[in-house]
Design an enzyme around this catalytic site. Structure first.
Site, mmCIF file in Angstrom:
data_model
loop_
_atom_site.group_PDB
_atom_site.id
_atom_site.type_symbol
_atom_site.label_atom_id
_atom_site.label_comp_id
_atom_site.label_asym_id
_atom_site.label_seq_id
_atom_site.Cartn_x
_atom_site.Cartn_y
_atom_site.Cartn_z
ATOM 1 N N ASP A 72 53.205 -44.334 -28.132
ATOM 2 C CA ASP A 72 53.887 -44.040 -29.606
ATOM 3 C C ASP A 72 53.480 -45.374 -30.585
ATOM 4 O OD1 ASP A 72 55.298 -45.968 -28.303
ATOM 5 O OD2 ASP A 72 57.072 -44.841 -28.542
ATOM 6 N N HIS A 143 66.096 -41.756 -26.491
ATOM 7 C CA HIS A 143 64.593 -41.274 -26.799
ATOM 8 C C HIS A 143 63.424 -41.764 -25.808
ATOM 9 C CE1 HIS A 143 63.716 -45.189 -29.428
ATOM 10 N NE2 HIS A 143 63.493 -45.345 -28.151
ATOM 11 N N GLU A 148 62.842 -38.474 -30.536
ATOM 12 C CA GLU A 148 64.280 -38.537 -30.800
ATOM 13 C C GLU A 148 65.165 -37.431 -30.343
ATOM 14 O OE1 GLU A 148 65.065 -41.721 -31.283
ATOM 15 O OE2 GLU A 148 64.857 -42.323 -33.423
#
Ligand code: F6R
Length: 245
Positions: A72, A143, A148
């Site tokens: 991410d 998360h 999320e």
């Protein structure tokens, strides 16, 4: 949590947890020297990555044929920005291990074409996957990466608006005292497609969310809970994070 091929290991201290995690990652790397690895940033795995890099170098493990994919990134940042996910991995692993740039696919979250960045990562995983090992942390809202609460199970790479708690906790990574409001992340479908998943959590602040995520299946309210459905999942905790499991 007791399905087959799931394990929970509770270490006394953060240092012990880091040593166990580093050893576990090292063993997978030794067995899959041409594998694809997806590694979380965040504070939790920092020490494990330092120990892992030292061991790889000490033992001369050949990492030159491995591939890496970013889990991410904060929207608006790239590896040149302090506090970015890429900067942490550059500092602790890619740099020390001399990983070639063409062996790494990472979100450039500064790009004007974020959907294109997501396609790039999806193609990399499709071409070189499945991921051999995904190393994860858990957010205060449960998360995984930047998936999320409410994220669907089959997602591929995508952009997410980050919850208030993720932004406020995220300020710890940035000198500015603010964190971006969005993230790019590989999807839960890709995390679940990994051959193995390892999640580390440390500290009493994580005990509540670890209990909610792993004492019973609370997906999709708690995204990390989906790992209870993963065929090969290891949960590595220190004692402070393990009080509720
Ligand atoms: C970071 C990431 C996040 C973190 C999580 C925990 O790449 O994917 O999901 O793993 O927010 O962060 P720390 O370890 O700082 O508590």
């Amino acid at each position: 949590m007791k399905p087959r091929n799931h394990s929970i290991e509770v270490s006394a201290t953060y240092e012990d947890l880091s040593e166990r995690a580093a050893a576990a990652i090292f063993e997978v790397m030794r067995s899959a020297p041409r594998g694809l690895y997806c590694l979380a940033a965040g504070d939790t795995p920092r020490r494990a990555y330092r120990l892992l890099a030292r061991r790889v170098l000490d033992e001369g493990l050949n990492v030159s044929e491995m591939r890496f994919v970013g889990l991410d990134e904060w929207i608006g940042l790239d590896g040149h920005d302090r506090g970015s996910c890429r900067a942490l991995l550059n500092e602790l692993l890619f740099g020390p291990l001399g990983i070639r740039m063409d062996r790494i696919a990472f979100f450039d979250a500064k790009s004007a074409d974020l959907p294109g960045e997501c396609r790039k990562i999806d193609e990399w995983i499709a071409d070189w996957g499945p991921i051999d090992l995904v190393v994860l942390g858990i957010g205060m809202n449960g998360h995984l990466g930047f998936n999320e609460p409410g994220t669907r199970a089959e997602t591929l790479s995508h952009a997410m608006d980050l919850e208030e708690v993720t932004q406020s906790v995220g300020t710890k990574y940035f000198d500015s005292g603010t964190a971006p409001a969005g993230g790019l992340t590989i999807g839960l479908g890709q995390i679940m497609g990994a051959k193995r998943a390892l999640l580390m959590a440390s500290g009493e602040g994580k005990a509540g969310i670890v209990r909610r995520a792993f004492s019973s299946d609370s997906f999709p309210e708690i995204p990390a809970s989906i790992l209870l459905r993963h065929p090969r999942f290891s949960l590595l905790l220190d004692a402070a994070a393990a009080t509720g499991v």
